[in-house]
Write an enzyme that holds these catalytic residues in place. Structure first.
Site, PDB file in Angstrom:
ATOM      1  N   GLU A   1      -4.892  17.189   5.329  1.00 32.25           N
ATOM      2  CA  GLU A   1      -5.524  15.877   5.496  1.00 32.25           C
ATOM      3  C   GLU A   1      -6.686  15.692   4.525  1.00 32.25           C
ATOM      4  OE1 GLU A   1      -4.975  13.057   7.309  1.00 32.25           O
ATOM      5  OE2 GLU A   1      -3.038  14.006   7.609  1.00 32.25           O
TER       6      GLU A   1
ATOM      7  N   CYS B   1       5.580  -8.685  12.058  1.00 29.39           N
ATOM      8  CA  CYS B   1       4.472  -8.509  11.107  1.00 29.39           C
ATOM      9  C   CYS B   1       3.982  -9.869  10.604  1.00 29.39           C
ATOM     10  CB  CYS B   1       4.943  -7.639   9.946  1.00 29.39           C
ATOM     11  SG  CYS B   1       3.746  -7.559   8.612  1.00 29.39           S
TER      12      CYS B   1
HETATM   13  S1  SF4 Z   1       6.407  -3.373   4.972  1.00 27.66           S
HETATM   14 FE1  SF4 Z   1       4.321  -3.803   5.633  1.00 27.66          FE
HETATM   15  S2  SF4 Z   1       4.053  -5.990   5.215  1.00 27.66           S
HETATM   16 FE2  SF4 Z   1       6.248  -5.589   5.195  1.00 27.66          FE
HETATM   17  S3  SF4 Z   1       6.924  -5.997   7.263  1.00 27.66           S
HETATM   18 FE3  SF4 Z   1       6.458  -3.845   7.169  1.00 27.66          FE
HETATM   19  S4  SF4 Z   1       4.353  -3.697   7.867  1.00 27.66           S
HETATM   20 FE4  SF4 Z   1       4.716  -5.824   7.328  1.00 27.66          FE
END
Ligand code: SF4
Length: 351
Positions: free
Chosen positions: A36, A207
């Site tokens: 990390e 999203c």
């Molecule tokens: S790649 Fe990123 S921006 Fe595209 S749908 Fe998935 S979370 Fe959303």
């Protein structure tokens, strides 16, 4: 319980997630901690060979704690951000002396160690011990900013608070390690900075950035600020017959702390010390090599290299100064621009 953010992500990771990284083999908290720290600001592919060499030499916390800082820095040499290595070394010493050489399962205790912030502590706890502690590294910030449509630069306190709230509510209470790995993988593979591959993303349906066509705008960039330019000189004192160069160990505080560099000075007016020395020792006229620009977080450094070819080893009584054989350079951790100049020296002078 697994929530509606984590569920599709976990299913996606079962098929597409990474399971072959060297620190994933045994869920060892020490391996996860070191990985990390190395992964902060650094890509996975770059980290893998450094991680493997580091673990071969420092297989456990107490071995790391008793090694010299010089040696630890030499193993870090080229990864950059050397404060990470210094903190790792200091934290190993605390853990070896006070915790029997193991990492505690308590986030607040972990956060008292040098170089361990909330996100690193949470990564150790979720990946190694499967505890529901959310992380918030660069990749995760990007995914969450887009999914929840969080406006503003994540360096500002209020935006960061919102992102932590999103990270907390997205974290499932079970499959915690798998979830942490999954969201890191998604950020590194599909939800990339430019051209995210939303059509393959398990979060696409919910999203907000994807729904509103805002993936180019989010996360909001850091407000632009022109970095100031500083200038310095590096004196490359080379004794070709004995194949040696003069290096100086930098003070442990400040940039490149504890690493070995060429003697540096800022300029004729600013710092006459080295210039005076060069004059006193009646060195030959230097060759002026091309400038190098190195960018730090808060400024850019323009380095003018001055190459001096010597026919003897100068006696220089100066703090931290040492003549080093070119075939022993690997024992002396050097910052990236010094490594670059060493390469140039070896190529141009055929050494
Ligand atoms: S790649 Fe990123 S921006 Fe595209 S749908 Fe998935 S979370 Fe959303």
């Amino acid at each position: 319980m697994v929530n509606e953010f984590a569920q599709p992500l976990l299913q996606w990771a079962e098929v597409y997630g990474r399971r072959d990284l060297p620190w994933q083999k045994d869920r060892d908290p020490y391996h996860i901690w070191v990985s990390e720290v190395m992964l902060q600001q650094t890509r996975v592919d770059t980290v893998i060979p450094y991680f493997q060499k580091f673990m071969a030499r420092f297989p456990d916390i107490c071995t790391l704690s008793i090694a010299s800082l010089d040696e630890v820095l030499a193993y870090w040499s080229g990864l950059g951000y050397y404060a990470r290595a210094r903190n790792l070394h200091r934290a190993a010493s605390v853990l070896c002396n006070e915790q029997g050489g193991s990492l505690p399962m308590d986030r607040l205790v972990l956060e008292t160690l040098p170089g361990i912030g909330r996100s690193t502590a949470a990564a150790i706890l979720s990946l190694a011990y499967d505890l529901p502690e959310p992380i918030l590294d660069g990749n995760v910030k990007r995914v969450l900013s887009r999914y929840y449509e969080i406006e503003g630069w994540s360096g500002s306190g209020s935006v960061l608070r919102q992102l932590w709230q999103c990270a907390e509510k997205s974290m499932p209470v079970s499959s915690c390690g798998a979830y942490t790995q999954a969201i890191m993988d998604l950020g590194a593979s599909l939800c990339t900075r430019s051209k995210p591959q939303c059509e393959h993303c398990p979060l696409m349906a919910e999203c907000m950035a994807q729904i509103k066509g805002r993936t180019d705008e989010l996360p909001s960039p850091r407000p632009s600020k022109k970095l100031p330019l500083r200038k310095n000189y590096m004196a490359i004192l080379h004794h070709p017959k004995e194949s040696m160069v003069l290096l100086q160990r930098r003070a442990e505080n400040g940039i490149w702390g504890g690493l070995w560099s060429f003697p540096e000075f800022e300029g004729e007016q600013e710092n006459g010390e080295w210039l005076q020395l060069i004059e006193d020792k009646q060195l030959p006229n230097p060759e002026l090599w091309n400038d190098i620009i190195h960018t730090f977080t808060h400024f850019r450094l323009q380095i003018t290299p001055l190459y001096f070819e010597l026919d003897h080893q100068l006696e220089i009584e100066h703090k931290g100064v040492e003549w080093v054989a070119l075939n022993r350079l690997h024992e002396h951790g050097q910052p990236a621009p010094v490594k670059k100049l060493m390469k140039q020296l070896q190529q141009e002078k055929n050494v």
